[in-house]
Design an enzyme around this catalytic site. Sequence first.
Site: not given
Length: 484
Positions: A256-257
């Site tokens: 997600k980063r």
Amino acid sequence: MTAPLPARTRVAPSPTGDPHVGTAFMALFDKAWAAKTGGSFVLRIEDTDQNRLVEGSEQQIYDTLEWLGLSPDESPAKGGDFGPYRQSERLETYRPYVEQLVADGHAYYCWCSSERLSELRKEQEASKAAKTGYDRLCHGMTREERAKLPGFTETPVVRMLVPDDAPLTFTDIIRGEVKAPFPDDQVILKADGFPTYHLAVVVDDHLMGITTVVRGEEWISSTPKHLLLYRWLGFPEPQYAHMPLLRNTDKSKISKRRNPAARLMWFREQGYLPEAVRNFLQLLGYPPAEDGQEVATFDEFVAAFAWDKVATTGPVFDVKKLDWLNGHYIRSLGTDELTRRIVAFHTERGDWDEMIDVDLLRRAVPLVSERMVLLGDALPKLHFLLTDEVVIDDDARAALPDNAAAVLDAGLGVLEGVPFDAESIQAGLRAKLVEEMGIKAKFAFGPLRIGLTGSKVSPPLFESMELLGREATLARLKGLRDSL
Ligand code: GLU
């Protein structure tokens, strides 16, 4: 071949943030296998790590799975015969199993402080020790004996006593024989009284009657611990299907980063259709089918489903393919449904303009659907049709040819008289501007397009005029003519 028994599958996300695309990937395969075998698909919420819980995350898991058409048959929200389906509500369920493991000598209390454990880790790293992991200092000791030694804490954890002959290979229904590394003396009960994932997953999968554990390949290395627990507790082993990790186009693990598309909500926010996302996930699981066979409904996917077709090398998350699928599904919706989805998309995003005439939008949608990739693409392309005022952008104004005034005058003359349907408009304008005045079509219609839409590129011109109506069309063209 005999038909497989009805499977019970589960997806078991931790509600630690907005849902990861991997959760939907697992859920798709869970649901497909349950459907194929006439079984059931369970959603279990794994919330034993209380420090990482994020408010609202559980609801987002329900919402995104439902959006994708991947709702479970049983879940905390829906209930079922095997509840509760939230691990934090099952603490009393785990306790007797921990006690049994300790009584049988398969597990032991450990009072080592976190300081001692990190010290131990550092020493092992520094000396490049052959054997790493917990050194079993507490094994065989009573609390009193242990309390006399340094690095003691009051609240113990419980660890597995992993035997030297722990089984390290197992059969995976995707991968065949798999070998995993020798495990550490895994903590199964934490100092706060919550079980760790390792104990809870085994107890719950057993008590919930799970036949097929579908999960990410990052859990392969944990499987030997789980197999030991199954053996010690006398539970029959489930089947394992370790799915490949999804990768970015640079082959790194999707997170997600680093990739917004790792967030399931992203797809909805961007204007992807759930049908397209689901189809895309199907393609990620199976090696790309032959060209033209990539589009498949869930039912078709289920009909052709086979575990041994699942790719084991990390499928690359190629958004270009998803864009293509999205365009395909957008065009297959039909005008009414597409219009409904466009309105819903903007309403959800909070930028729906109440002044827009939905009926006009419905009639205009076919003009742009061929070029749409995302649900949000329609309104900007049709803006000129849906508002009263058109603003001519600088680019377009600069592109007006020298004879723009003459073209507009002649065009206005035609448009005042022709029947106002696209075909008659086109025939009339063509006869006058191209045939009579001898202007190339490209130059003949440019000024009209700019006057009507405010820009050099637009949906089909004559259809747009018809939709806008004679009065508004004439007013816009006059407006441009008068400004020259
Ligand atoms: N709670 C684990 C996770 O979110 C589940 C793993 C599993 O499916 O066993 O990754």
